[in-house]
Write an enzyme that holds these catalytic residues in place. Sequence first.
Site, mmCIF file in Angstrom:
data_model
loop_
_atom_site.group_PDB
_atom_site.id
_atom_site.type_symbol
_atom_site.label_atom_id
_atom_site.label_comp_id
_atom_site.label_asym_id
_atom_site.label_seq_id
_atom_site.Cartn_x
_atom_site.Cartn_y
_atom_site.Cartn_z
ATOM 1 N N HIS A 58 0.819 -1.219 0.000
ATOM 2 C CA HIS A 58 0.000 0.000 0.000
ATOM 3 C C HIS A 58 0.851 1.267 0.000
ATOM 4 O O HIS A 58 1.895 1.339 0.643
ATOM 5 C CB HIS A 58 -0.944 0.009 1.213
ATOM 6 C CG HIS A 58 -2.084 -0.945 1.068
ATOM 7 N ND1 HIS A 58 -2.765 -1.469 2.139
ATOM 8 C CD2 HIS A 58 -2.661 -1.476 -0.042
ATOM 9 C CE1 HIS A 58 -3.724 -2.284 1.705
ATOM 10 N NE2 HIS A 58 -3.672 -2.312 0.382
ATOM 11 N N HIS A 61 2.592 2.990 2.852
ATOM 12 C CA HIS A 61 3.740 2.293 3.451
ATOM 13 C C HIS A 61 4.955 2.281 2.516
ATOM 14 O O HIS A 61 6.017 1.807 2.900
ATOM 15 C CB HIS A 61 3.354 0.853 3.829
ATOM 16 C CG HIS A 61 2.262 0.808 4.850
ATOM 17 N ND1 HIS A 61 2.483 0.486 6.167
ATOM 18 C CD2 HIS A 61 0.940 1.107 4.754
ATOM 19 C CE1 HIS A 61 1.340 0.582 6.837
ATOM 20 N NE2 HIS A 61 0.379 0.949 6.003
ATOM 21 N N HIS A 114 -4.833 -8.530 5.338
ATOM 22 C CA HIS A 114 -5.018 -7.123 4.933
ATOM 23 C C HIS A 114 -4.674 -7.011 3.444
ATOM 24 O O HIS A 114 -5.449 -6.486 2.645
ATOM 25 C CB HIS A 114 -4.116 -6.247 5.793
ATOM 26 C CG HIS A 114 -4.144 -4.802 5.435
ATOM 27 N ND1 HIS A 114 -5.265 -4.019 5.583
ATOM 28 C CD2 HIS A 114 -3.178 -3.977 4.940
ATOM 29 C CE1 HIS A 114 -4.991 -2.773 5.195
ATOM 30 N NE2 HIS A 114 -3.733 -2.730 4.792
ATOM 31 N N ASP A 133 0.042 -3.476 8.817
ATOM 32 C CA ASP A 133 -1.402 -3.308 9.007
ATOM 33 C C ASP A 133 -2.085 -4.637 9.311
ATOM 34 O O ASP A 133 -3.253 -4.838 8.975
ATOM 35 C CB ASP A 133 -2.040 -2.669 7.756
ATOM 36 C CG ASP A 133 -1.657 -1.206 7.592
ATOM 37 O OD1 ASP A 133 -0.954 -0.664 8.475
ATOM 38 O OD2 ASP A 133 -2.067 -0.606 6.584
ATOM 39 N N HIS A 171 -0.291 2.129 12.145
ATOM 40 C CA HIS A 171 -1.209 3.264 12.313
ATOM 41 C C HIS A 171 -1.545 3.532 13.772
ATOM 42 O O HIS A 171 -1.534 2.613 14.603
ATOM 43 C CB HIS A 171 -2.534 3.002 11.569
ATOM 44 C CG HIS A 171 -2.397 2.986 10.084
ATOM 45 N ND1 HIS A 171 -2.539 4.103 9.302
ATOM 46 C CD2 HIS A 171 -2.103 1.970 9.223
ATOM 47 C CE1 HIS A 171 -2.362 3.791 8.023
ATOM 48 N NE2 HIS A 171 -2.086 2.492 7.948
HETATM 49 FE FE FE Z 1 -1.674 1.422 6.094
HETATM 50 ZN ZN ZN Z 2 -2.305 -1.050 4.354
#
Ligand code: FE
Ligand code: ZN
Length: 255
Positions: A58, A61, A114, A133, A171
């Site tokens: 993602h 990241h 995820h 995550d 996060h």
């Molecule tokens: Fe994230």
């Molecule tokens: Zn993520």
Amino acid sequence: MPAEMRLFPCLKDNYGVLLHDPETGATASIDAPEAAPVEKALRETGWRLTDILVTHHHGDHTAGIDELKRRHGCRVTAPVREASRIPGVDATVGDGDTIKIGQLEGRVLDTPGHTRGHISYHFKGARAAFVGDTLFSVGCGRLLEGDAAMMWDSLLKLRALPDDTRIYCGHEYTASNVRFALSIEPQNAALKARAEEVEKQAAAGRPTIPTTIGAEKSFNPFLRADDPQVAAAIGMAGAAAPAVFGEIRKRKDNF
Ligand code: FE
Ligand code: ZN
């Protein structure tokens, strides 16, 4: 000499973290949400960036990888199953692989759910795990690519780490996670204590991270899906853990 960690905020609610080996000077950035805060942390610590360890593909990241690599010539290690979607990859790793940051030895755990190729990094000697995550304090990642059974398996792997393992996640979601968890287990004393702690941390502008596996076992509903009390609390007494987990995840998505 023990490993040193430096945690700092990035973007809206991401965390960046540096892992430093004082013996050799090697320093890894776990993920790279954006370059500037990583540079700032490097300036403040005086550490030299040698590595980036990527947890998943993602953008929040990976967006800082190109710039950091250009400036520092650091080595980028990424999950083998997502390497084609991550910039600047030098080395790919998967479940059970060993990596070294200077003298610090880490082991890769496949933790899909995820995303399908998501990995975590466990540094046993440093008593730390970098979980991206997959696991958050009092929460877990959304099932964007995987299903509930897959994520439950991944969480079981993390839950099996020693209780004193410090968990660095991607996060700061803890306050809203606590509000949701209280809707599942309003009577959980450890959760109520965590709620108070998080309130104090937020008021003082302090991060709620790192947490520990031992602590998360006591108040994170997603790690407690095989506890008969949790199943009963959501009207699923006797149901299998992956199904209970899936139901809790679904409720959180709609919370
Ligand atoms: Fe994230
Ligand atoms: Zn993520």
